[in-house]
Design an enzyme around this catalytic site. Sequence first.
Site, mmCIF file in Angstrom:
data_model
loop_
_atom_site.group_PDB
_atom_site.id
_atom_site.type_symbol
_atom_site.label_atom_id
_atom_site.label_comp_id
_atom_site.label_asym_id
_atom_site.label_seq_id
_atom_site.Cartn_x
_atom_site.Cartn_y
_atom_site.Cartn_z
ATOM 1 N N ASP A 175 0.834 -1.215 0.000
ATOM 2 C CA ASP A 175 0.000 0.000 0.000
ATOM 3 C C ASP A 175 0.865 1.260 0.000
ATOM 4 O OD1 ASP A 175 -2.411 1.377 0.002
ATOM 5 O OD2 ASP A 175 -2.504 1.472 2.186
ATOM 6 N N ARG A 203 2.154 -4.958 6.054
ATOM 7 C CA ARG A 203 1.450 -3.909 5.316
ATOM 8 C C ARG A 203 2.308 -2.669 5.323
ATOM 9 N NH1 ARG A 203 -4.723 -2.216 4.728
ATOM 10 N NH2 ARG A 203 -4.402 -0.456 3.330
ATOM 11 N N HIS A 262 1.876 3.311 -9.187
ATOM 12 C CA HIS A 262 1.653 1.875 -9.406
ATOM 13 C C HIS A 262 2.804 1.275 -10.209
ATOM 14 C CE1 HIS A 262 -2.129 2.348 -7.504
ATOM 15 N NE2 HIS A 262 -2.718 2.985 -8.492
ATOM 16 N N ARG A 264 0.000 7.747 -2.757
ATOM 17 C CA ARG A 264 0.614 8.827 -1.968
ATOM 18 C C ARG A 264 2.058 9.065 -2.397
ATOM 19 N NH1 ARG A 264 -0.781 6.137 3.427
ATOM 20 N NH2 ARG A 264 -1.382 4.495 1.969
ATOM 21 N N LEU A 319 9.517 -21.077 -5.372
ATOM 22 C CA LEU A 319 8.628 -20.139 -4.679
ATOM 23 C C LEU A 319 7.243 -20.224 -5.306
ATOM 24 C CD1 LEU A 319 8.606 -17.531 -2.698
ATOM 25 C CD2 LEU A 319 8.704 -16.216 -4.813
HETATM 26 C C1 IPE Z 1 -5.463 -2.605 -0.031
HETATM 27 O O1 IPE Z 1 -5.113 -1.271 -0.204
HETATM 28 C C2 IPE Z 1 -5.510 -3.309 -1.342
HETATM 29 C C3 IPE Z 1 -4.238 -3.429 -2.074
HETATM 30 C C4 IPE Z 1 -3.063 -3.041 -1.684
HETATM 31 C C5 IPE Z 1 -4.335 -4.065 -3.350
HETATM 32 P P1 IPE Z 1 -6.212 -0.120 -0.245
HETATM 33 O O2 IPE Z 1 -5.489 1.153 -0.402
HETATM 34 O O3 IPE Z 1 -7.228 -0.416 -1.275
HETATM 35 O O4 IPE Z 1 -6.891 -0.227 1.187
HETATM 36 P P2 IPE Z 1 -7.773 0.825 1.997
HETATM 37 O O5 IPE Z 1 -8.882 1.239 1.091
HETATM 38 O O6 IPE Z 1 -6.896 1.971 2.344
HETATM 39 O O7 IPE Z 1 -8.210 0.080 3.209
HETATM 40 C C1 IPE Z 2 -1.786 0.245 -3.296
HETATM 41 O O1 IPE Z 2 -1.531 1.599 -3.310
HETATM 42 C C2 IPE Z 2 -2.054 -0.300 -4.677
HETATM 43 C C3 IPE Z 2 -3.442 -0.662 -4.937
HETATM 44 C C4 IPE Z 2 -4.409 -0.611 -4.078
HETATM 45 C C5 IPE Z 2 -3.744 -1.123 -6.280
HETATM 46 P P1 IPE Z 2 -2.694 2.670 -3.283
HETATM 47 O O2 IPE Z 2 -3.133 2.943 -4.691
HETATM 48 O O3 IPE Z 2 -3.785 2.253 -2.364
HETATM 49 O O4 IPE Z 2 -1.942 3.931 -2.716
HETATM 50 P P2 IPE Z 2 -2.477 4.934 -1.613
HETATM 51 O O5 IPE Z 2 -2.889 4.133 -0.423
HETATM 52 O O6 IPE Z 2 -3.607 5.693 -2.207
HETATM 53 O O7 IPE Z 2 -1.294 5.810 -1.330
HETATM 54 MG MG MG Z 3 -4.088 2.506 -0.404
#
Ligand code: IPE
Ligand code: IPE
Ligand code: MG
Length: 246
Positions: free
Chosen positions: A16, A184, A33, A20, A127
């Site tokens: 995650d 996480r 991404h 940001r 793996l």
């Molecule tokens: C969780 O991240 C899903 C993935 C990393 C694929 P999110 O960014 O979607 O989670 P929330 O919405 O902050 O809980």
């Molecule tokens: C995780 O990063 C990737 C996916 C959920 C696909 P985010 O896209 O949730 O990034 P933030 O949390 O908005 O920074």
């Molecule tokens: Mg996120």
Amino acid sequence: MAAIPTEPKHVAIIMDGNGRWARSRGLPRTAGHQSGLDAAREIVRQAPAHGIRILSLFAFSSENWMRPKAEVHALIRLFGEALEQEIDRLVQNGIQIRFIGDRSGFPARLQDAMRRAEAVSRPGERLVLVIAVGYGGRWDLCQAARKLALRMREADLSEEQFDESAFEACLSTSGLPDPDLFIRTGGERRISNFLLWNLAYSELYFSDTLWPDFTVQQFEAALEDYRGRQRRFGRTPGQIRFSRHG
Ligand code: IPE
Ligand code: IPE
Ligand code: MG
């Protein structure tokens, strides 16, 4: 004395913080991404050397379908491209790929590519790389319940035969041991509908680092933290101390 200071066999990661990371650089979320993909590639590359046999990565959740259309499209495109680019190298490196999640929302061509990747990588023994796409823990529990109900009806079984192992066998993760360590990144302290059944006794590790910045050194720090944990599975510390295998 901490018990069983072994390496985790199965590590599950919520990658995650991509959005940001991009925003802090004045870039579009998609750039985050793309960078996140580079970070994932590096962790996959390093995992076997750390004794990890199964690595589960949350790439796209069932809730992520609710993001703006343009971001969803960009994520799907990136996922397809990455699969095409990486598959040969993954196979050469003995990595078996397994996708978990509801694939029905993805383009047919991508679903085909996923099936092909699973088939061609099946002999991999270094793996198991589990990629959760269109995945939600509640989706998995529901589809498992449906599958088990059907199996039981077809085999004319009674509800007494509904037990944990029969249920586990219907989950998308069937046959995989539970994650020992859950990581996480990105600062949030939540599970976000990841492996709800499987994380029952996983050690949880949260990092404030945004995923694209998550380095192998930080990954190693998480593994080091894990080594200091005492996993009791409900027993007393005394029981653990005198038995390496619990
Ligand atoms: C969780 O991240 C899903 C993935 C990393 C694929 P999110 O960014 O979607 O989670 P929330 O919405 O902050 O809980
Ligand atoms: C995780 O990063 C990737 C996916 C959920 C696909 P985010 O896209 O949730 O990034 P933030 O949390 O908005 O920074
Ligand atoms: Mg996120």
